[in-house]
Scaffold this motif. Structure first.
Motif, mmCIF file in Angstrom:
data_model
loop_
_atom_site.group_PDB
_atom_site.id
_atom_site.type_symbol
_atom_site.label_atom_id
_atom_site.label_comp_id
_atom_site.label_asym_id
_atom_site.label_seq_id
_atom_site.Cartn_x
_atom_site.Cartn_y
_atom_site.Cartn_z
ATOM 1 N N ASN A 27 1.253 11.828 -3.436
ATOM 2 C CA ASN A 27 2.074 11.377 -2.310
ATOM 3 C C ASN A 27 1.505 11.784 -0.960
ATOM 4 O O ASN A 27 1.795 11.152 0.053
ATOM 5 C CB ASN A 27 3.508 11.860 -2.477
ATOM 6 N N LYS A 34 -0.247 8.885 0.251
ATOM 7 C CA LYS A 34 0.704 7.894 0.778
ATOM 8 C C LYS A 34 1.134 8.266 2.191
ATOM 9 O O LYS A 34 1.219 7.402 3.066
ATOM 10 C CB LYS A 34 1.932 7.778 -0.131
ATOM 11 N N GLU A 66 -1.693 7.347 4.479
ATOM 12 C CA GLU A 66 -1.768 5.889 4.657
ATOM 13 C C GLU A 66 -0.719 5.414 5.657
ATOM 14 O O GLU A 66 -1.003 4.620 6.555
ATOM 15 C CB GLU A 66 -1.551 5.198 3.306
ATOM 16 N N ARG A 67 0.481 5.913 5.522
ATOM 17 C CA ARG A 67 1.551 5.517 6.449
ATOM 18 C C ARG A 67 1.248 5.988 7.860
ATOM 19 O O ARG A 67 1.511 5.268 8.831
ATOM 20 C CB ARG A 67 2.886 6.073 5.958
#
Length: 143
Positions: A26, A29, A32-33
């Motif tokens: 995560n 993630k 990436e965000r």
């Protein structure tokens, strides 16, 4: 090369394992965000880039170092900062910090992600569009 962009995120139940610790994947993630929000902050929509200029981005390489775990309900600040820009790629340095109201922030994770700029139809490298280069260098005194 550029100032760091900071994106806040909360560690939710869905982000954690059975022990309440944020699952290791995560962090990618979150990074990436943060990159997506950084581009939005610069006024760049990835979907518009794909539709209008035929450009997409792909992760070419990623390296992370886990220092301390994030846990359920932590307020995290994810940074994104360009450390290298080539003709058709960027290297983004990320840091993930645990934020406290009364204590000094704590570095939990850091790493680098190499992003390739690709032709959306051919999946072949192509130069970064001027729109992106101009937006990145507009506020960067080193450029």
């Amino acid at each position: 090369m550029s100032p760091a962009f900071v994106w806040p995120v909360r560690a939710y139940y869905e982000d954690t394992d059975a022990g309440g610790v944020v699952f290791y994947a995560n962090y990618l993630k979150y990074m990436e965000r943060a990159r997506t929000e950084w581009l939005r902050h610069l006024g760049i929509s990835q979907e518009r880039l794909r539709q209008e200029q035929g450009v997409i981005f792909a992760v070419r390489a990623a390296s992370l170092e886990y220092l301390r775990p994030a846990v359920l309900d932590d307020l995290l600040h994810v940074t994104a900062r360009v450390t290298d820009r080539r003709r058709a790629s960027l290297v983004i340095r990320h840091e993930i910090w645990r934020r406290y109201e009364t204590k000094t922030p704590e570095l939990l994770n850091h790493g680098e992600v190499k992003i390739a700029c690709l032709d959306a139809g051919k999946f072949a490298p192509r130069p970064l569009p001027d729109l992106i280069v101009d937006a990145m260098t507009a506020g960067d005194p080193e450029q």
